[in-house]
Scaffold this active site. Structure first.
Site, PDB file in Angstrom:
ATOM      1  N   GLU A 167      -8.226 -10.547  -5.035  1.00 43.23           N
ATOM      2  CA  GLU A 167      -8.095 -11.895  -4.466  1.00 43.23           C
ATOM      3  C   GLU A 167      -8.676 -13.003  -5.351  1.00 43.23           C
ATOM      4  O   GLU A 167      -9.727 -13.573  -5.043  1.00 43.23           O
ATOM      5  CB  GLU A 167      -8.739 -11.941  -3.069  1.00 43.23           C
ATOM      6  CG  GLU A 167      -8.022 -11.063  -2.072  1.00 43.23           C
ATOM      7  CD  GLU A 167      -8.395 -11.359  -0.624  1.00 43.23           C
ATOM      8  OE1 GLU A 167      -9.171 -12.291  -0.390  1.00 43.23           O
ATOM      9  OE2 GLU A 167      -7.901 -10.652   0.267  1.00 43.23           O
ATOM     10  N   GLU A 357      -5.160  -4.068   1.293  1.00 41.08           N
ATOM     11  CA  GLU A 357      -6.148  -4.266   2.363  1.00 41.08           C
ATOM     12  C   GLU A 357      -5.437  -4.719   3.621  1.00 41.08           C
ATOM     13  O   GLU A 357      -4.466  -5.474   3.559  1.00 41.08           O
ATOM     14  CB  GLU A 357      -7.164  -5.363   2.011  1.00 41.08           C
ATOM     15  CG  GLU A 357      -8.279  -4.911   1.124  1.00 41.08           C
ATOM     16  CD  GLU A 357      -9.296  -6.007   0.833  1.00 41.08           C
ATOM     17  OE1 GLU A 357      -9.499  -6.895   1.683  1.00 41.08           O
ATOM     18  OE2 GLU A 357      -9.880  -5.966  -0.259  1.00 41.08           O
TER      19      GLU A 357
END
Ligand code: BGC
Length: 450
Positions: A167, A357
């Site tokens: 991220e 995720e």
């Protein structure tokens, strides 16, 4: 009811963790400090004054935790390497104890039949490098390249699946622009530099991995959040477009060779024109990825807000809109995950997607011999259904990784937000499988017994 079988025999089912959130042993065996160790010492930086020094003690309990992942039925395990455990000063001397630890974790995964999926950077920059400016210093290109080279040379071919950076938007914006995450910088200039260097480092790392191991399966993980205008009026529509640019396109498009996305009259973004103007930069940020790591926790609803500097946009919370949400106020909306999957897959450069995720935080009930977390079970039921729908319609999705195996250090929320399938008592380190863990085991083909 769907089960894992509906996704096909080759689908990777994984549990994931990260070094700064799980390992602990922050001061052991020669590890150097990371930005999170130092940031957590600041007054009021982390809820409850929590520190990641011990976390869920994966460093000492990895065998137990891997056994739990196996017992729940997973076929894969995602973890990250702590840069400052390998190179305590970020550069310079290698810490052999760190190398040994990751070999042990990888060997244990292989022994148990868990495919190791390794993240090279999950936000824990060595503090020694932060002193030099960290991601805002262009030397990070050299520092990161060396660190990546060491890891890939050392752990290939036992490790074939690599996730370069977790991220990028989260750590560059929260860490360098809003100061909400480590290293706690609040500067638009730092964000601007950190973001550019991150995009360049991701692409360079992909080249390095490919060169060392031509069979590697290379990805990088990006966060995605569908954006909605609060009201159907021009100012809010524009606010939603701005949020979309930052949350969904900002790092993916340079990685696909498209340069940074642009929008007229959006000052933060206009700065990035400079990088786009140079064809060399666009080429240098282009990343040869086998898969896009897809991470979608929530959609956002935004409105125009002239009081917010640079962005002119603010979020309208799920709570105030009275829509289903998690403990952290994150909207639960599986159809928006489905739509984001379709959208990401539509980029011509995206070969495959792995959902690296997915999960949620909830206030669980501790009952005798049982941890009840019905919201989480319901969350997985809805989201997995959405993933299956996208897959059936032709989106090339190769895997799903639950965030997270065990409760851990949840960044600025400290230990107050639990995402695990397995509960951790942070005083005793006792592990208890939650109802969602048993649910997952059944979903993956377990017996149904508790
Ligand atoms: C991060 C994880 C984090 C999770 C829940 C993701 O953005 O990669 O480290 O714990 O979200 O907040």
């Amino acid at each position: 009811m769907i089960t894992a079988k509906d996704f096909g025999a080759d689908f990777l089912w994984g549990a994931s963790i990260s070094a700064p959130q799980n390992e602990g042993a922050a001061l052991e065996d020669g590890r150097g400090l990371s930005v999170w160790d130092v940031f957590s010492r600041r007054v009021a930086a982390i809820r409850g004054g929590a520190k990641p020094t011990v976390a869920s003690d994966f460093y000492h309990r990895y065998k137990d935790d891997l056994l739990l992942a196996k017992a729940l039925g997973f076929s894969s395990f995602r973890f990250s390497i702590s840069w400052s455990r390998i190179l305590p000063a970020g550069t310079g001397k290698i810490n052999q104890a760190g190398i040994k630890f990751y070999h042990a974790v990888i060997d244990e995964c292989l022994l148990l039949g868990l495919t190791p999926v390794v993240t090279l950077y999950h936000w824990d920059l060595p503090q020694a490098l932060q002193k030099e400016g960290g991601w805002a210093n262009h030397h990070i290109l050299k520092w990161f390249a060396r660190y990546v080279k060491i890891c890939v040379q050392e752990f290939s071919p036992k490790v074939q699946h690599w996730i370069i950076i977790n991220e990028p938007f989260a750590f560059t914006s929260l860490g360098y622009m809003t100061g909400f995450h480590a290293p706690g910088k609040m500067s638009i200039q730092s964000f601007y530099l950190a973001a550019h260097h991150t995009a360049l480092c991701t692409a360079e790392a992909a080249r390095i991995i490919r060169q060392i191991n031509s069979n590697a399966i290379i990805g990088s993980s990006f966060s995605f959040s569908e954006t909605h205008p609060h009201r159907n009026q021009p100012a809010d529509l524009r606010a939603a477009d701005k949020a979309d640019l930052l949350l969904n396109r900002f790092f993916l498009e340079p990685a696909l060779g498209m340069g940074f996305p642009m929008m007229d009259g959006f000052p933060v973004i206009e700065k990035f024109h400079l990088f786009n103007r140079s064809w060399r930069f666009q080429e240098a940020m282009k990343c040869d990825l086998d898969f896009v790591g897809f991470q979608n926790y929530f959609p956002v609803t935004v409105r125009h807000n002239p009081l917010i500097p640079y962005l002119g946009t603010s979020e309208v919370s799920a709570k105030s809109r009275k829509v289903p949400h998690t403990l952290l106020g994150w909207e639960i909306n599986a159809p928006s995950c489905y739509r984001m999957l379709r959208r990401v897959a539509d980029y011509p450069g995206v070969k495959k997607i792995i959902i690296t995720e997915g999960g949620c935080a909830e206030k669980e009930s501790l009952l005798p011999g049982k941890v009840a977390d019905p919201l989480r079970i319901n969350y997985f039921q809805q989201y997995l259904q959405a993933v299956l729908q996208a897959k059936k319609e032709g989106v090339a999705i190769d895997g799903y990784f639950v965030w997270t195996l065990t409760d851990n250090f949840e960044w600025a929320y400290g230990f107050t937000a639990r995402f695990g399938l397995v509960r951790v008592d942070f005083d005793t380190q006792l592990r208890t499988i939650k109802d969602s863990g048993y649910w997952f085991r059944n979903f993956l083909g377990g017996t149904g017994d508790r």
